[in-house]
Design an enzyme around this catalytic site. Structure first.
Site, PDB file in Angstrom:
ATOM      1  N   GLU A 174      -4.805   2.706  -4.072  1.00 27.11           N
ATOM      2  CA  GLU A 174      -3.571   2.594  -4.220  1.00 27.11           C
ATOM      3  C   GLU A 174      -2.749   1.381  -3.382  1.00 27.11           C
ATOM      4  O   GLU A 174      -1.858   1.119  -2.822  1.00 27.11           O
ATOM      5  CB  GLU A 174      -2.711   3.725  -2.848  1.00 27.11           C
ATOM      6  CG  GLU A 174      -2.646   3.845  -1.491  1.00 27.11           C
ATOM      7  CD  GLU A 174      -3.833   3.769  -1.296  1.00 27.11           C
ATOM      8  OE1 GLU A 174      -5.151   3.828  -1.749  1.00 27.11           O
ATOM      9  OE2 GLU A 174      -4.316   4.507   0.351  1.00 27.11           O
TER      10      GLU A 174
ATOM     11  N   ASP B 145       0.975  -1.462   0.052  1.00 29.30           N
ATOM     12  CA  ASP B 145       0.423   0.315   0.035  1.00 29.30           C
ATOM     13  C   ASP B 145       0.560   1.608   0.283  1.00 29.30           C
ATOM     14  O   ASP B 145       2.200   1.631   1.025  1.00 29.30           O
ATOM     15  CB  ASP B 145      -0.935  -0.225   0.794  1.00 29.30           C
ATOM     16  CG  ASP B 145      -1.578   1.353   1.482  1.00 29.30           C
ATOM     17  OD1 ASP B 145      -3.355   0.905   0.630  1.00 29.30           O
ATOM     18  OD2 ASP B 145      -1.855   2.051   1.458  1.00 29.30           O
TER      19      ASP B 145
ATOM     20  N   HIS C 151      -4.034  14.796  -9.183  1.00 26.75           N
ATOM     21  CA  HIS C 151      -4.568  13.440  -9.379  1.00 26.75           C
ATOM     22  C   HIS C 151      -4.182  12.548 -10.053  1.00 26.75           C
ATOM     23  O   HIS C 151      -3.594  11.141 -10.620  1.00 26.75           O
ATOM     24  CB  HIS C 151      -6.002  13.950  -9.306  1.00 26.75           C
ATOM     25  CG  HIS C 151      -6.957  12.409  -9.442  1.00 26.75           C
ATOM     26  ND1 HIS C 151      -7.340  11.667 -10.277  1.00 26.75           N
ATOM     27  CD2 HIS C 151      -7.385  12.609  -8.124  1.00 26.75           C
ATOM     28  CE1 HIS C 151      -7.655  10.072  -9.988  1.00 26.75           C
ATOM     29  NE2 HIS C 151      -7.851  10.405  -8.191  1.00 26.75           N
TER      30      HIS C 151
ATOM     31  N   ASP D 197      -2.262   9.402 -10.905  1.00 26.51           N
ATOM     32  CA  ASP D 197      -2.665   8.123 -11.456  1.00 26.51           C
ATOM     33  C   ASP D 197      -1.028   7.770 -12.129  1.00 26.51           C
ATOM     34  O   ASP D 197      -1.223   6.454 -12.062  1.00 26.51           O
ATOM     35  CB  ASP D 197      -2.739   9.075 -12.628  1.00 26.51           C
ATOM     36  CG  ASP D 197      -4.953   8.725 -12.258  1.00 26.51           C
ATOM     37  OD1 ASP D 197      -4.639   8.635 -11.194  1.00 26.51           O
ATOM     38  OD2 ASP D 197      -5.334   9.073 -12.593  1.00 26.51           O
TER      39      ASP D 197
ATOM     40  N   ASN E  13      -1.420  13.004  -3.663  1.00 29.41           N
ATOM     41  CA  ASN E  13      -2.381  13.494  -4.949  1.00 29.41           C
ATOM     42  C   ASN E  13      -2.654  14.715  -4.567  1.00 29.41           C
ATOM     43  O   ASN E  13      -2.584  16.031  -4.992  1.00 29.41           O
ATOM     44  CB  ASN E  13      -3.776  12.752  -4.991  1.00 29.41           C
ATOM     45  CG  ASN E  13      -4.212  11.774  -5.220  1.00 29.41           C
ATOM     46  OD1 ASN E  13      -3.545  11.627  -7.041  1.00 29.41           O
ATOM     47  ND2 ASN E  13      -4.645  10.404  -4.872  1.00 29.41           N
TER      48      ASN E  13
HETATM   49  N1  GTP Z   1      -4.503   9.275  -8.195  1.00 28.97           N
HETATM   50  C1  GTP Z   1      -5.915   8.012  -8.040  1.00 28.97           C
HETATM   51  N2  GTP Z   1      -5.594   8.470  -6.624  1.00 28.97           N
HETATM   52  C2  GTP Z   1      -6.442   7.413  -6.084  1.00 28.97           C
HETATM   53  C3  GTP Z   1      -6.709   6.457  -6.744  1.00 28.97           C
HETATM   54  N3  GTP Z   1      -8.025   5.898  -6.208  1.00 28.97           N
HETATM   55  C4  GTP Z   1      -7.535   6.059  -4.890  1.00 28.97           C
HETATM   56  N4  GTP Z   1      -7.051   7.483  -4.737  1.00 28.97           N
HETATM   57  C5  GTP Z   1      -7.161   8.097  -3.573  1.00 28.97           C
HETATM   58  O1  GTP Z   1      -5.917   7.547  -2.993  1.00 28.97           O
HETATM   59  C6  GTP Z   1      -5.927   8.359  -1.331  1.00 28.97           C
HETATM   60  C7  GTP Z   1      -6.111   6.999  -0.253  1.00 28.97           C
HETATM   61  O2  GTP Z   1      -5.555   7.615   0.766  1.00 28.97           O
HETATM   62  P1  GTP Z   1      -6.065   7.179   2.337  1.00 28.97           P
HETATM   63  O3  GTP Z   1      -6.478   5.824   2.230  1.00 28.97           O
HETATM   64  O4  GTP Z   1      -5.593   8.250   3.479  1.00 28.97           O
HETATM   65  O5  GTP Z   1      -4.584   6.403   2.717  1.00 28.97           O
HETATM   66  P2  GTP Z   1      -3.181   7.749   2.521  1.00 28.97           P
HETATM   67  O6  GTP Z   1      -2.692   8.370   2.232  1.00 28.97           O
HETATM   68  O7  GTP Z   1      -2.023   6.192   1.511  1.00 28.97           O
HETATM   69  O8  GTP Z   1      -2.064   6.916   3.797  1.00 28.97           O
HETATM   70  P3  GTP Z   1      -1.399   5.604   4.837  1.00 28.97           P
HETATM   71  O9  GTP Z   1      -2.298   4.241   3.724  1.00 28.97           O
HETATM   72  O10 GTP Z   1      -2.279   5.146   5.739  1.00 28.97           O
HETATM   73  O11 GTP Z   1      -0.682   5.665   4.299  1.00 28.97           O
HETATM   74  C8  GTP Z   1      -6.938   8.928  -1.426  1.00 28.97           C
HETATM   75  O12 GTP Z   1      -6.784  10.272  -1.873  1.00 28.97           O
HETATM   76  C9  GTP Z   1      -7.568   8.649  -3.080  1.00 28.97           C
HETATM   77  O13 GTP Z   1      -8.496   9.572  -3.426  1.00 28.97           O
HETATM   78  C10 GTP Z   1      -6.515   6.442  -7.900  1.00 28.97           C
HETATM   79  O14 GTP Z   1      -6.779   5.695  -9.167  1.00 28.97           O
HETATM   80  N5  GTP Z   1      -5.936   7.866  -8.473  1.00 28.97           N
END
Ligand code: GTP
Length: 304
Positions: free
Chosen positions: A226, A183, A196, A200, A191
């Protein structure tokens, strides 16, 4: 309004008209005879498909072998077994196979035929049609339904399928099997900071790095957002840990477009234990990932 062929047929003797019609069929209608000694031949073959193989139908009227030799390697025993079953049980022959054509292209053929006992042998009457386009479309849809759009990796569905297969092999033969859950750390901040679209691109580059670091028989999948998973057949946990450590370091050293050190990952690993169900294995890898996150991120944790 009748078609020209029907009009033309009206002006011909009926047998000639039917012959003409069968020659235009987009496939092949046939009689296939198998003698008690196993010799096979096509007493009758008609339809536009008879031209595809370039084999003279008079030759096939004596011996079916030149056509059978055009079968793709794995399909020959399958077709022979289907013919045998149909002859023994006097049930319809229904199968598909790949055939090499005159231009060395391969096409998919669907065959349906009804058997009848004749002189101690069997005579089938049936038809064959080219189903290459449907097979290509089915393959395209299958690939789509197994693939993650953004990264081109396998998706969750595909991972579950492979997990079931590999777990079953591991349970049966005691083969080692490891699972990694990965992860991205603080991806929300990436992002928010770079946008965004850049986010990606990070996901795509990360997919590439994961694939480069593994072997061909390993499976890398994006589970969504992610989160990624890697399935490593024939790999005990200590090897999986080495791979995960190396991957973790190479990601943190990689420049994703805004300098190295900005993107890190947490990885949880576990090894399959005989009798583990799929969900148990996933849960253990997830627990390890949770431990890696809560241990400070940018690290690998294994299950106890
Ligand atoms: N650019 C992009 N962002 C994505 C995609 N899928 C999910 N995300 C973003 O990934 C982020 C995940 O955030 P969190 O679940 O808070 O996790 P994190 O910020 O990585 O924090 P930790 O996992 O705790 O380290 C969110 O802001 C989602 O919008 C995608 O396909 N593309």
């Amino acid at each position: 309004m009748p078609s020209n062929d029907v009009l033309a047929g009206g002006e011909m003797p009926q047998s000639r008209w039917i012959l003409d019609l069968t020659e235009q069929l987009p496939g092949v209608i046939f009689q296939l005879h198998r003698a008690p000694d196993g010799h096979m031949h096509f007493p009758y073959l008609a339809g536009s498909g008879t031209r595809l193989t370039g084999i003279d139908r008079h030759d096939l009227a004596r011996d079916a072998l030149p056509a059978l030799e055009r079968l793709a390697e794995p399909d020959y025993p399958r077709l022979m077994a289907a013919i045998e079953r149909s002859a023994r049980s006097a049930t319809p022959l229904a199968t598909t196979f790949r055939l090499r054509l005159a231009d060395d292209e391969t096409c998919w053929i669907a065959l349906r035929a009804q058997p009848r006992r004749v002189d101690g042998g069997t005579l089938w009457v049936g038809l064959m049609i080219d189903i290459s386009e449907q097979m290509a479309e089915e393959e395209r849809l299958r690939r789509l339904s197994d693939t993650d759009d953004l990264t081109g990796l396998a998706n969750r569905r595909m991972l579950m399928k492979r997990l079931d297969e590999e777990i079953s092999l591991s349970n049966r033969h005691g083969l080692p099997l490891s699972l990694m859950m990965l992860d991205l750390d603080h991806f929300k901040a990436i992002n928010d900071t770079w946008g965004h679209l850049q986010g990606d691109q990070v996901l795509r580059d990360l997919a590439g790095l994961c694939q480069q670091s593994l072997r061909e028989e390993d499976l890398v999948a994006r589970l969504g957002g992610e989160e990624f998973a890697m399935l490593l057949p024939l790999t005990p946990e200590r090897h999986c840990r080495q791979l995960a450590e190396r991957l973790c370091q190479s990601i943190s050293a990689h420049d994703f477009g805004f300098g190295p050190g900005h993107v890190t990952v947490s990885i949880g690993i576990t090894e399959h234990r005989i009798g583990d169900a799929r969900d148990i294995l996933i849960q253990r890898a997830d627990d390890s990932l949770y431990a890696a996150k809560h241990g400070g991120r940018n690290r690998v944790m294994a299950s106890d």
